[in-house]
Enzyme design. Structure first.
Site, PDB file in Angstrom:
ATOM      1  N   GLY A   1      10.794 -39.717 -22.921  1.00  0.00           N
ATOM      2  CA  GLY A   1      10.319 -41.017 -22.543  1.00  0.00           C
ATOM      3  C   GLY A   1       9.606 -41.593 -23.892  1.00  0.00           C
TER       4      GLY A   1
ATOM      5  N   CYS B   1      -2.448 -38.090 -20.669  1.00  0.00           N
ATOM      6  CA  CYS B   1      -2.525 -38.261 -22.258  1.00  0.00           C
ATOM      7  C   CYS B   1      -4.012 -38.796 -22.596  1.00  0.00           C
ATOM      8  CB  CYS B   1      -1.682 -39.415 -22.751  1.00  0.00           C
ATOM      9  SG  CYS B   1      -0.159 -39.426 -22.064  1.00  0.00           S
TER      10      CYS B   1
ATOM     11  N   HIS C   1      11.557 -34.892 -17.497  1.00  0.00           N
ATOM     12  CA  HIS C   1      10.556 -33.907 -17.105  1.00  0.00           C
ATOM     13  C   HIS C   1       9.629 -34.407 -15.892  1.00  0.00           C
ATOM     14  CE1 HIS C   1       6.533 -34.947 -18.742  1.00  0.00           C
ATOM     15  NE2 HIS C   1       7.285 -35.585 -19.742  1.00  0.00           N
TER      16      HIS C   1
ATOM     17  N   ASN D   1       1.941 -45.575 -14.581  1.00  0.00           N
ATOM     18  CA  ASN D   1       1.712 -43.972 -14.406  1.00  0.00           C
ATOM     19  C   ASN D   1       0.504 -43.664 -14.003  1.00  0.00           C
ATOM     20  OD1 ASN D   1       1.565 -45.084 -17.199  1.00  0.00           O
ATOM     21  ND2 ASN D   1       0.465 -43.027 -17.553  1.00  0.00           N
TER      22      ASN D   1
ATOM     23  N   SER E   1      12.772 -40.187 -18.773  1.00  0.00           N
ATOM     24  CA  SER E   1      12.621 -39.027 -19.113  1.00  0.00           C
ATOM     25  C   SER E   1      12.517 -38.196 -18.004  1.00  0.00           C
ATOM     26  CB  SER E   1      10.876 -39.079 -19.428  1.00  0.00           C
ATOM     27  OG  SER E   1      10.524 -37.467 -19.619  1.00  0.00           O
TER      28      SER E   1
ATOM     29  N   THR F   1      21.752 -32.609 -33.669  1.00  0.00           N
ATOM     30  CA  THR F   1      22.612 -31.936 -32.734  1.00  0.00           C
ATOM     31  C   THR F   1      22.074 -32.042 -31.434  1.00  0.00           C
ATOM     32  OG1 THR F   1      23.420 -30.368 -34.413  1.00  0.00           O
ATOM     33  CG2 THR F   1      23.631 -29.622 -32.028  1.00  0.00           C
TER      34      THR F   1
ATOM     35  N   GLN G   1       8.394 -43.638 -14.783  1.00  0.00           N
ATOM     36  CA  GLN G   1       7.805 -43.113 -13.571  1.00  0.00           C
ATOM     37  C   GLN G   1       8.554 -43.602 -12.245  1.00  0.00           C
ATOM     38  OE1 GLN G   1       5.184 -41.270 -12.632  1.00  0.00           O
ATOM     39  NE2 GLN G   1       4.335 -40.809 -14.705  1.00  0.00           N
TER      40      GLN G   1
HETATM   41  C1  LIG Z   1       5.362 -39.513 -19.074  1.00  0.00           C
HETATM   42  C2  LIG Z   1       5.468 -41.044 -19.326  1.00  0.00           C
HETATM   43  C3  LIG Z   1       6.149 -41.325 -20.874  1.00  0.00           C
HETATM   44  C4  LIG Z   1       6.432 -40.349 -21.873  1.00  0.00           C
HETATM   45  O1  LIG Z   1       7.507 -39.596 -21.587  1.00  0.00           O
HETATM   46  P1  LIG Z   1       7.804 -38.323 -22.415  1.00  0.00           P
HETATM   47  O2  LIG Z   1       8.979 -37.682 -21.847  1.00  0.00           O
HETATM   48  O3  LIG Z   1       6.667 -37.157 -21.940  1.00  0.00           O
HETATM   49  O4  LIG Z   1       7.651 -38.413 -23.765  1.00  0.00           O
HETATM   50  C5  LIG Z   1       6.302 -42.905 -21.081  1.00  0.00           C
HETATM   51  N1  LIG Z   1       6.123 -43.623 -20.020  1.00  0.00           N
HETATM   52  C6  LIG Z   1       5.690 -43.404 -18.920  1.00  0.00           C
HETATM   53  C7  LIG Z   1       5.173 -44.524 -18.073  1.00  0.00           C
HETATM   54  C8  LIG Z   1       5.092 -41.959 -18.484  1.00  0.00           C
HETATM   55  O5  LIG Z   1       4.840 -41.557 -17.492  1.00  0.00           O
END
Ligand SMILES: *Cc1c(COP(=O)(O)O)cnc(C)c1O
Length: 402
Positions: free
Chosen positions: A68, A322, A198, A148, A196, A234, A176
């Site tokens: 993300g 964060c 994860h 988030n 993203s 890559t 999110q």
């Molecule tokens: C977690 C998050 C990100 C960052 O994503 P990563 O894959 O961890 O770099 C960006 N924006 C929002 C709203 C998020 O919740």
């Protein structure tokens, strides 16, 4: 019990199984011509199709990234650098993720001008404010789909329409919202959208950016021409395969999960508000994600509550992952116009579909007990003290807590 799924999620068994061969037998570089490479290329193509299908895009509009944060950086810097000759004004909100905010701060150091739209008490921008902020110099609007920390959902469709009318590029961070509510790039009227893996039971370190056909931007990573020259390097084949599978599963189960998550959330809210005195929900009650709730408890420190809950086996957070180890007031909660003292008394619970195994009554009992314990020790709860103007090295000049 893990209740911090907005910070990250567990990789699901099905996703992990799908990824495994690409660490071992299927190790080829997708840019090579022989069989191993072709197999990896096929896997990339399939994952790209799955991501595209999940957001109603075309596969050629999907570029894989490291997550993300990179997608947000690429969208914002990529458009800003491409269109700098046309204008240097960008519009955003006061409650974006740091991946957006910090990128914009960087651009401000390169003489770009940024307007931060206020979000008011409910955490949502006003369309009127947006219309007023637009100038001839505006080249980009970036507004997150869902927040988030508090889970509020912005009127992306409407913002997109206005952006289109003015010929301004529009980016949204859908990290999110993706997998929790519908994310359809056509309905949302977006030119760029960040994802993203994860946050939806896929692996970490992989994500994607949707770039509408015809939208041009400057790459951040130059090199071997992968990802149509927009993102060299890559490809992370196992990660991308896992992300593709996670997207497929999330879309198939979207409605079922929505029902399940929102009913757990609503029960949790109802029970917390009726059990804990002086407890509140931060952000809009209607326009929000099904899996997230941010509570506010008067006269306690969220960080202390997190530790008490952790000791009882419940992992939650005060807000974003964060900022949770910085002990700074959350800029998101501050933007809601809350009293600086109240900003520190937050608890974010973010659920996953597997969260239905936890005993809500027991959890609410533990919250109530912990809050009561903290309040016993809290001067704010026990006495009427005027803390105005008291300085604090931990929370900054405006802290009236310590
Ligand atoms: C977690 C998050 C990100 C960052 O994503 P990563 O894959 O961890 O770099 C960006 N924006 C929002 C709203 C998020 O919740």
């Amino acid at each position: 019990m893990y209740l911090d799924n907005s910070a990250t999620t567990q990789v699901s068994e099905e996703v992990f199984e799908e990824m495994k061969p690409y660490f071992t037998e299927e190790f080829g570089n997708p840019s090579t011509l022989y069989k191993y490479g072709r197999e990896s290329k096929k896997a990339l193509d399939q994952a790209r199709q799955r991501v595209a299908d999940a957001i109603n895009a075309k596969p050629e509009e999907i570029i894989f990234t490291s997550g993300g944060s990179e997608s947000d950086n690429l969208a914002i810097k990529g458009i800003a650098l491409k269109l700098a000759k046309k204008g240097k004004h960008i519009i955003t909100t006061e409650i974006e993720h740091p991946a957006v905010t910090e990128t914009l701060h960087f651009l401000e150091s390169l003489d770009f001008k940024v307007t931060y739209l206020p979000v008011y008490e409910n955490g949502i921008i006003k369309i009127e404010d947006l219309k007023e902020a637009i100038t001839d110099e505006t080249i980009l609007i970036t507004v997150m789909h869902a927040n988030n920390e508090i889970g509020t959902v912005q009127p992306i469709e409407e913002i997109g329409k206005i952006a289109k009318e003015h010929g301004i590029k529009f980016h949204t961070d859908a990290v999110q919202s993706f997998g929790k509510i519908e994310v359809d790039v056509e309905k949302l009227n977006v030119d760029l959208l960040s994802l993203s893996s994860h946050k939806l039971n896929g692996p970490k370190g992989v994500g994607a950016i949707y770039i509408r056909k015809g939208t041009r931007l400057v790459p951040l990573i130059h090199g071997g021409g992968q990802e149509r020259g927009i993102r060299a390097g890559t490809e992370n084949v196992p990660g991308i395969v896992g992300f593709g599978k996670a997207c497929e599963l999330a879309s198939q189960q979207l409605e079922e999960h929505y029902e399940k998550l929102s009913s757990i959330r609503d029960e949790l809210i109802e029970k917390v508000l009726s059990t804990v005195p002086e407890s509140y929900v931060n952000g809009d009650k209607e326009h929000r994600l099904p899996n997230l709730v941010n509570f506010r408890f008067k006269a306690i420190e969220g960080e202390s509550l997190i530790l008490l809950l952790d000791a009882k086996g419940y992992q939650a957070s005060t807000g974003s992952a964060c900022s949770s180890n910085k002990l700074e007031a959350s800029p998101v909660l501050t933007a809601l116009g809350l009293d600086p003292v109240d900003v520190h008394g937050s608890l974010r619970i973010s659920l996953a579909p597997e969260s239905d195994t936890f005993d809500i009554d027991e959890f609410v009992g533990i919250i109530a007990e912990s809050v009561a314990r903290l309040r016993e020790m809290s001067p704010l709860w026990n006495q009427e003290i005027d803390y105005d103007g008291v300085m604090c090295s931990k929370h900054g000049d405006d802290c009236r807590m310590c």
